[in-house]
Design a protein around this motif. Structure first.
Motif, PDB file in Angstrom:
ATOM      1  N   ASP A   1      31.560  36.978  63.589  1.00  0.00           N
ATOM      2  CA  ASP A   1      30.297  37.615  63.231  1.00  0.00           C
ATOM      3  C   ASP A   1      29.875  37.332  61.802  1.00  0.00           C
ATOM      4  O   ASP A   1      28.713  37.547  61.439  1.00  0.00           O
ATOM      5  CB  ASP A   1      30.407  39.142  63.421  1.00  0.00           C
ATOM      6  N   ASP A   2      30.826  36.883  60.963  1.00  0.00           N
ATOM      7  CA  ASP A   2      30.505  36.722  59.546  1.00  0.00           C
ATOM      8  C   ASP A   2      30.192  35.275  59.180  1.00  0.00           C
ATOM      9  O   ASP A   2      30.320  34.871  58.039  1.00  0.00           O
ATOM     10  CB  ASP A   2      31.661  37.226  58.674  1.00  0.00           C
ATOM     11  N   GLY A   3      29.765  34.485  60.166  1.00  0.00           N
ATOM     12  CA  GLY A   3      29.401  33.099  59.884  1.00  0.00           C
ATOM     13  C   GLY A   3      27.967  32.988  59.389  1.00  0.00           C
ATOM     14  O   GLY A   3      27.294  33.980  59.113  1.00  0.00           O
ATOM     15  N   LEU A   4      27.490  31.741  59.302  1.00  0.00           N
ATOM     16  CA  LEU A   4      26.127  31.511  58.866  1.00  0.00           C
ATOM     17  C   LEU A   4      25.147  31.806  59.992  1.00  0.00           C
ATOM     18  O   LEU A   4      25.433  31.549  61.164  1.00  0.00           O
ATOM     19  CB  LEU A   4      25.947  30.053  58.428  1.00  0.00           C
ATOM     20  N   ASP A   5      23.994  32.319  59.630  1.00  0.00           N
ATOM     21  CA  ASP A   5      22.929  32.540  60.600  1.00  0.00           C
ATOM     22  C   ASP A   5      21.879  31.465  60.369  1.00  0.00           C
ATOM     23  O   ASP A   5      20.847  31.696  59.746  1.00  0.00           O
ATOM     24  CB  ASP A   5      22.340  33.942  60.430  1.00  0.00           C
TER      25      ASP A   5
ATOM     26  N   ASP B   1      39.129  33.290  58.163  1.00  0.00           N
ATOM     27  CA  ASP B   1      38.149  33.376  57.075  1.00  0.00           C
ATOM     28  C   ASP B   1      36.729  33.263  57.618  1.00  0.00           C
ATOM     29  O   ASP B   1      36.511  32.662  58.690  1.00  0.00           O
ATOM     30  CB  ASP B   1      38.383  32.258  56.057  1.00  0.00           C
ATOM     31  N   PRO B   2      35.750  33.822  56.923  1.00  0.00           N
ATOM     32  CA  PRO B   2      34.361  33.676  57.356  1.00  0.00           C
ATOM     33  C   PRO B   2      33.956  32.202  57.396  1.00  0.00           C
ATOM     34  O   PRO B   2      34.352  31.412  56.536  1.00  0.00           O
ATOM     35  CB  PRO B   2      33.567  34.435  56.280  1.00  0.00           C
ATOM     36  N   LEU B   3      33.192  31.839  58.396  1.00  0.00           N
ATOM     37  CA  LEU B   3      32.722  30.459  58.522  1.00  0.00           C
ATOM     38  C   LEU B   3      31.498  30.266  57.635  1.00  0.00           C
ATOM     39  O   LEU B   3      30.356  30.178  58.097  1.00  0.00           O
ATOM     40  CB  LEU B   3      32.413  30.139  59.986  1.00  0.00           C
ATOM     41  N   ARG B   4      31.765  30.191  56.351  1.00  0.00           N
ATOM     42  CA  ARG B   4      30.732  29.976  55.347  1.00  0.00           C
ATOM     43  C   ARG B   4      31.246  28.935  54.363  1.00  0.00           C
ATOM     44  O   ARG B   4      32.449  28.874  54.071  1.00  0.00           O
ATOM     45  CB  ARG B   4      30.382  31.282  54.625  1.00  0.00           C
ATOM     46  N   PRO B   5      30.351  28.083  53.830  1.00  0.00           N
ATOM     47  CA  PRO B   5      30.793  26.986  52.962  1.00  0.00           C
ATOM     48  C   PRO B   5      31.669  27.429  51.802  1.00  0.00           C
ATOM     49  O   PRO B   5      32.646  26.754  51.467  1.00  0.00           O
ATOM     50  CB  PRO B   5      29.476  26.366  52.475  1.00  0.00           C
ATOM     51  N   GLU B   6      31.356  28.577  51.181  1.00  0.00           N
ATOM     52  CA  GLU B   6      32.129  29.008  50.013  1.00  0.00           C
ATOM     53  C   GLU B   6      33.569  29.376  50.381  1.00  0.00           C
ATOM     54  O   GLU B   6      34.467  29.308  49.531  1.00  0.00           O
ATOM     55  CB  GLU B   6      31.445  30.188  49.321  1.00  0.00           C
ATOM     56  N   HIS B   7      33.800  29.759  51.630  1.00  0.00           N
ATOM     57  CA  HIS B   7      35.164  30.065  52.077  1.00  0.00           C
ATOM     58  C   HIS B   7      35.859  28.819  52.629  1.00  0.00           C
ATOM     59  O   HIS B   7      37.076  28.684  52.504  1.00  0.00           O
ATOM     60  CB  HIS B   7      35.129  31.157  53.150  1.00  0.00           C
TER      61      HIS B   7
ATOM     62  N   GLU C   1      30.696  26.783  66.178  1.00  0.00           N
ATOM     63  CA  GLU C   1      30.190  27.946  66.897  1.00  0.00           C
ATOM     64  C   GLU C   1      29.754  27.574  68.315  1.00  0.00           C
ATOM     65  O   GLU C   1      30.022  28.306  69.274  1.00  0.00           O
ATOM     66  CB  GLU C   1      29.028  28.573  66.126  1.00  0.00           C
ATOM     67  N   GLN C   2      29.087  26.422  68.443  1.00  0.00           N
ATOM     68  CA  GLN C   2      28.662  25.979  69.771  1.00  0.00           C
ATOM     69  C   GLN C   2      29.863  25.656  70.658  1.00  0.00           C
ATOM     70  O   GLN C   2      29.858  25.940  71.865  1.00  0.00           O
ATOM     71  CB  GLN C   2      27.746  24.753  69.644  1.00  0.00           C
ATOM     72  N   ALA C   3      30.895  25.053  70.072  1.00  0.00           N
ATOM     73  CA  ALA C   3      32.103  24.731  70.843  1.00  0.00           C
ATOM     74  C   ALA C   3      32.804  26.006  71.312  1.00  0.00           C
ATOM     75  O   ALA C   3      33.298  26.071  72.441  1.00  0.00           O
ATOM     76  CB  ALA C   3      33.045  23.879  69.993  1.00  0.00           C
ATOM     77  N   LEU C   4      32.844  27.019  70.451  1.00  0.00           N
ATOM     78  CA  LEU C   4      33.459  28.290  70.837  1.00  0.00           C
ATOM     79  C   LEU C   4      32.695  28.937  71.984  1.00  0.00           C
ATOM     80  O   LEU C   4      33.296  29.452  72.936  1.00  0.00           O
ATOM     81  CB  LEU C   4      33.508  29.231  69.627  1.00  0.00           C
ATOM     82  N   ARG C   5      31.361  28.921  71.901  1.00  0.00           N
ATOM     83  CA  ARG C   5      30.558  29.510  72.976  1.00  0.00           C
ATOM     84  C   ARG C   5      30.772  28.753  74.284  1.00  0.00           C
ATOM     85  O   ARG C   5      30.896  29.356  75.357  1.00  0.00           O
ATOM     86  CB  ARG C   5      29.080  29.491  72.590  1.00  0.00           C
TER      87      ARG C   5
END
Length: 209
Positions: free
Chosen positions: A173-177, A55-61, A161-165
Motif C-alpha cells: 500500500d505504501d508504493g507510488l501512486d 520496504d516501501p516501493l519508492r525510489p528513495e527506499h 506492481e503489475q506482476a504482483l497483481r
C-alpha cells in the motif's frame, strides 16, 4: 588442446566458455543503448530487494539496495558453466560424436540442477561459504546491471506492481501512486483498424523528432 586429464580438459573448456561470455557482455556494455537496458536491469533487482525486505516501493527506499541479485539469470549462466565443468569431466575425452551428443543431452539436466542450486543458494545467502561459491555470479552482474535513474526505478515499481497483481499477490500500500494512461486504440481494438483522431494525435505527439 593436447590435454588428456578429463577434469583439466573440462576446466579449461569451461573457463574458455566463461571468458567468451564475459567478453561478449563487456563488448555489449560499450553500447549506450545496452547500458540503458542494463540500468533497467539494475532497477528491477533493486526493486525486488526492497520488496523482499518489506520496504516501501519508492525510489528513495529502493536506491539503497545493490543492483545485483542472487537469483538473477546472469548468475544462473555462471552456475551452469561451473556445473558443466564437473559434468563433462565425468564424460571425459571421447569420440567427437559422443562428446557433442553428451553435451546436447546433459545441458537440460545441468540447467535443471543449476536452477535448483540457485534457489537453494538464495535461501542460505547468509552463509559465508554459500556467498563465496556464488560470488562469481555477483561479479558478472557488475557488467549486466548499472545504476538506474529515478525514472527507471519508477518504471520498475510499476512493472513489479503489475506482476504482483497478475500473480494474485498483494500489492504494498505504501508504493507510488503513478498515473498509468491507457493506450488509445482504433474502433477495431488492438487487432487492427484505423486509429481514431485522438489516437493519431497521440501517435504524432510521441513520435521521435
Amino acid at each position: 588442446l593436447g590435454i588428456e586429464h578429463p577434469l583439466v580438459f573440462s576446466t579449461v573448456e569451461g573457463l574458455i566458455r566463461l571468458s567468451v561470455l564475459v567478453g561478449y557482455l563487456l563488448i555489449l556494455s560499450t553500447s549506450p543503448a545496452v547500458r540503458r537496458v542494463f540500468a533497467y536491469h539494475g532497477a528491477e533487482h533493486m526493486t525486488i530487494h526492497a520488496l523482499e525486505r518489506g520496504d516501501p516501493l519508492r525510489p528513495e527506499h529502493i536506491r539503497k539496495y545493490p543492483t545485483a541479485h542472487p537469483r538473477c539469470g546472469t548468475e544462473f549462466l555462471v552456475v551452469v558453466i561451473a556445473l558443466s565443468i564437473v559434468a563433462f569431466s565425468l564424460v571425459g575425452r571421447q569420440d567427437p560424436i559422443v562428446m557433442v551428443g553428451s553435451r546436447i543431452l546433459l545441458v537440460p539436466v545441468i540447467a535443471a540442477i543449476g536452477y535448483e542450486l540457485l534457489r537453494l543458494g538464495a535461501r542460505y545467502r547468509g552463509n559465508a561459504v554459500v556467498r563465496a561459491i556464488m560470488l562469481p555470479g555477483i561479479l558478472v552482474q557488475k557488467i549486466t546491471t548499472k545504476q538506474p535513474t529515478d525514472e527507471m526505478i519508477e518504471i520498475a515499481i510499476v512493472a513489479m506492481e503489475q506482476a504482483l497483481r497478475a500473480d494474485g499477490q498483494p500489492v504494498p500500500d505504501d508504493g507510488l501512486d503513478l498515473e498509468r494512461p491507457q493506450m488509445q486504440l482504433g474502433p477495431k481494438g488492438a487487432a487492427g483498424g484505423e486509429p481514431t483522431d485522438d489516437a493519431a494525435a497521440t501517435d504524432e505527439t510521441i513520435a521521435p523528432g
